[in-house]
Design a protein around this motif. Structure first.
Motif, PDB file in Angstrom:
ATOM      1  N   UNK A   1       9.512  -1.330   9.923  1.00  0.00           N
ATOM      2  CA  UNK A   1       9.027  -1.058  11.107  1.00  0.00           C
ATOM      3  C   UNK A   1       8.132   0.104  11.214  1.00  0.00           C
ATOM      4  N   UNK A   2       7.060  -0.403  11.987  1.00  0.00           N
ATOM      5  CA  UNK A   2       5.805   0.866  11.973  1.00  0.00           C
ATOM      6  C   UNK A   2       5.785   1.127  13.573  1.00  0.00           C
ATOM      7  N   UNK A   3       5.733   2.262  14.132  1.00  0.00           N
ATOM      8  CA  UNK A   3       5.595   2.439  15.278  1.00  0.00           C
ATOM      9  C   UNK A   3       4.123   2.371  15.814  1.00  0.00           C
ATOM     10  N   UNK A   4       3.923   1.957  16.985  1.00  0.00           N
ATOM     11  CA  UNK A   4       2.366   1.440  17.464  1.00  0.00           C
ATOM     12  C   UNK A   4       1.508   2.958  17.315  1.00  0.00           C
ATOM     13  N   UNK A   5       2.441   4.123  17.732  1.00  0.00           N
ATOM     14  CA  UNK A   5       1.592   5.213  17.741  1.00  0.00           C
ATOM     15  C   UNK A   5       1.457   5.991  16.403  1.00  0.00           C
ATOM     16  N   UNK A   6       2.071   5.517  15.374  1.00  0.00           N
ATOM     17  CA  UNK A   6       1.911   5.926  13.960  1.00  0.00           C
ATOM     18  C   UNK A   6       0.562   5.752  13.497  1.00  0.00           C
ATOM     19  N   UNK A   7      -0.206   6.851  13.104  1.00  0.00           N
ATOM     20  CA  UNK A   7      -1.619   6.420  12.708  1.00  0.00           C
ATOM     21  C   UNK A   7      -1.492   5.675  11.301  1.00  0.00           C
ATOM     22  N   UNK A   8      -2.691   5.072  11.232  1.00  0.00           N
ATOM     23  CA  UNK A   8      -3.014   4.181  10.017  1.00  0.00           C
ATOM     24  C   UNK A   8      -3.553   5.380   9.032  1.00  0.00           C
ATOM     25  N   UNK A   9      -3.306   5.414   7.705  1.00  0.00           N
ATOM     26  CA  UNK A   9      -3.886   6.215   6.880  1.00  0.00           C
ATOM     27  C   UNK A   9      -4.800   5.538   5.854  1.00  0.00           C
ATOM     28  N   UNK A  10      -5.851   5.750   5.897  1.00  0.00           N
ATOM     29  CA  UNK A  10      -7.065   4.815   5.160  1.00  0.00           C
ATOM     30  C   UNK A  10      -7.373   5.684   3.907  1.00  0.00           C
TER      31      UNK A  10
ATOM     32  N   UNK B   1      -4.778   7.910 -16.815  1.00  0.00           N
ATOM     33  CA  UNK B   1      -5.737   7.096 -15.654  1.00  0.00           C
ATOM     34  C   UNK B   1      -4.617   7.145 -14.432  1.00  0.00           C
ATOM     35  N   UNK B   2      -4.953   7.685 -13.390  1.00  0.00           N
ATOM     36  CA  UNK B   2      -4.160   7.700 -12.182  1.00  0.00           C
ATOM     37  C   UNK B   2      -3.405   6.545 -11.870  1.00  0.00           C
ATOM     38  N   UNK B   3      -2.424   6.460 -11.050  1.00  0.00           N
ATOM     39  CA  UNK B   3      -1.683   5.273 -10.636  1.00  0.00           C
ATOM     40  C   UNK B   3      -1.513   5.435  -9.246  1.00  0.00           C
ATOM     41  N   UNK B   4      -2.271   4.402  -8.828  1.00  0.00           N
ATOM     42  CA  UNK B   4      -2.219   4.152  -7.193  1.00  0.00           C
ATOM     43  C   UNK B   4      -0.980   3.781  -6.796  1.00  0.00           C
ATOM     44  N   UNK B   5      -0.285   4.376  -5.557  1.00  0.00           N
ATOM     45  CA  UNK B   5       1.035   3.815  -5.120  1.00  0.00           C
ATOM     46  C   UNK B   5       0.801   3.754  -3.602  1.00  0.00           C
ATOM     47  N   UNK B   6       1.758   3.000  -3.014  1.00  0.00           N
ATOM     48  CA  UNK B   6       1.749   2.501  -1.442  1.00  0.00           C
ATOM     49  C   UNK B   6       0.604   2.183  -0.936  1.00  0.00           C
ATOM     50  N   UNK B   7      -0.605   1.489  -1.827  1.00  0.00           N
ATOM     51  CA  UNK B   7      -1.725   0.839  -0.980  1.00  0.00           C
ATOM     52  C   UNK B   7      -1.431  -0.232   0.272  1.00  0.00           C
ATOM     53  N   UNK B   8      -0.189  -0.825   0.118  1.00  0.00           N
ATOM     54  CA  UNK B   8       0.056  -1.718   1.179  1.00  0.00           C
ATOM     55  C   UNK B   8       0.869  -1.124   2.243  1.00  0.00           C
ATOM     56  N   UNK B   9       1.106   0.156   2.529  1.00  0.00           N
ATOM     57  CA  UNK B   9       2.013   1.057   3.356  1.00  0.00           C
ATOM     58  C   UNK B   9       0.585   1.525   4.400  1.00  0.00           C
ATOM     59  N   UNK B  10       0.802   1.243   5.522  1.00  0.00           N
ATOM     60  CA  UNK B  10      -0.367   1.727   6.376  1.00  0.00           C
ATOM     61  C   UNK B  10      -0.303   3.186   6.598  1.00  0.00           C
ATOM     62  N   UNK B  11       0.836   3.713   6.497  1.00  0.00           N
ATOM     63  CA  UNK B  11       1.348   5.028   7.029  1.00  0.00           C
ATOM     64  C   UNK B  11       1.246   5.908   5.633  1.00  0.00           C
ATOM     65  N   UNK B  12       0.954   5.692   4.422  1.00  0.00           N
ATOM     66  CA  UNK B  12       1.051   6.397   3.196  1.00  0.00           C
ATOM     67  C   UNK B  12       0.235   5.861   2.150  1.00  0.00           C
ATOM     68  N   UNK B  13      -0.664   6.725   1.483  1.00  0.00           N
ATOM     69  CA  UNK B  13      -1.308   6.198   0.141  1.00  0.00           C
ATOM     70  C   UNK B  13      -1.078   7.429  -0.941  1.00  0.00           C
ATOM     71  N   UNK B  14      -0.558   7.124  -1.890  1.00  0.00           N
ATOM     72  CA  UNK B  14      -0.282   8.256  -2.926  1.00  0.00           C
ATOM     73  C   UNK B  14      -1.185   7.847  -4.284  1.00  0.00           C
ATOM     74  N   UNK B  15      -1.311   8.946  -4.970  1.00  0.00           N
ATOM     75  CA  UNK B  15      -2.164   8.813  -6.271  1.00  0.00           C
ATOM     76  C   UNK B  15      -0.922   9.777  -7.149  1.00  0.00           C
ATOM     77  N   UNK B  16      -0.665   9.281  -8.360  1.00  0.00           N
ATOM     78  CA  UNK B  16       0.104   9.969  -9.456  1.00  0.00           C
ATOM     79  C   UNK B  16      -0.767  10.206 -10.547  1.00  0.00           C
ATOM     80  N   UNK B  17      -0.704  11.486 -10.938  1.00  0.00           N
ATOM     81  CA  UNK B  17      -1.573  11.799 -12.118  1.00  0.00           C
ATOM     82  C   UNK B  17      -0.391  12.358 -13.013  1.00  0.00           C
ATOM     83  N   UNK B  18      -0.143  11.573 -14.364  1.00  0.00           N
ATOM     84  CA  UNK B  18       0.806  12.335 -15.315  1.00  0.00           C
ATOM     85  C   UNK B  18      -0.299  12.828 -16.214  1.00  0.00           C
ATOM     86  N   UNK B  19       0.412  14.136 -16.696  1.00  0.00           N
ATOM     87  CA  UNK B  19      -0.180  14.696 -17.863  1.00  0.00           C
ATOM     88  C   UNK B  19       0.103  14.275 -19.147  1.00  0.00           C
ATOM     89  N   UNK B  20      -1.020  14.092 -19.965  1.00  0.00           N
ATOM     90  CA  UNK B  20      -1.058  13.627 -21.305  1.00  0.00           C
ATOM     91  C   UNK B  20       0.121  14.065 -22.271  1.00  0.00           C
TER      92      UNK B  20
END
Length: 164
Positions: A19-28, A49-68
């Motif tokens: 569920x996403x509330x109408x007043x919750x902003x979309x994060x692009x 190489x960074x790992x993209x996460x949550x790209x299908x979630x309109x309220x959060x986009x993440x990027x994971x950087x793992x040290x070698x």
């Protein structure tokens, strides 16, 4: 029954069924796209190489950087929460309040430990940096993880977006 209809009308469902509330902003903003590789290197993260996460979630986009070579990583998330949400949530112990590049910033530890977060106030939410800690990782204490997380956020600051 009318009140149930009003509640249902105030929510939609995202692509994963949450569920996403109408007043919750979309994060692009997607940190994997917005933070240049040279800034990651300048922050002294010898990242795979960074790992993209949550790209299908309109309220959060993440990027994971793992040290070698080390046993840690940095997760950078653009989230539809505010610093006020963090302060009120009860999930975090706010350790300090500061400014980074003119933005109000919270340095917090999850209650019960495990990760330090640096939450930077950028409209309409926060840009959050997180590094975990435990006896098995490079950072064994909240102070060590928070010091490193704050250092990374300050190094990346020239690349903060104007809007999430």
């Amino acid at each position: 029954m009318a009140s149930l209809g009003a509640i249902a009308a105030a929510c939609t469902t995202d692509t994963e069924g949450d569920a996403v509330h109408e007043d919750t902003p979309v994060i692009t903003y997607q940190p994997c796209d917005g933070i240049p590789a040279d800034a990651v290197a300048q922050a002294r993260i010898d990242a795979q190489a960074p790992v993209r996460e949550n790209d299908k979630n309109p309220t959060s986009n993440s990027c994971r950087y793992l040290d070698r070579d080390r046993y840690y990583g940095v997760v950078v998330s653009a989230r539809a929460e505010t610093v006020q949400d963090i302060e009120k949530s009860g999930r975090f112990q706010v350790l300090s309040v500061t400014q980074i590049a003119g933005h109000r910033t919270l340095v917090s530890d999850f209650h019960g430990g495990s990760a330090c977060t640096v939450s930077v106030d950028i409209n309409p939410g926060i840009l959050e940096f997180m590094i975990g800690y435990s006896e098995l990782e490079d950072f064994k204490t909240a102070d060590a993880a928070c010091g490193r997380t704050l250092e990374v956020a300050k190094t990346i600051a020239p690349h903060f977006p104007d809007h999430l």
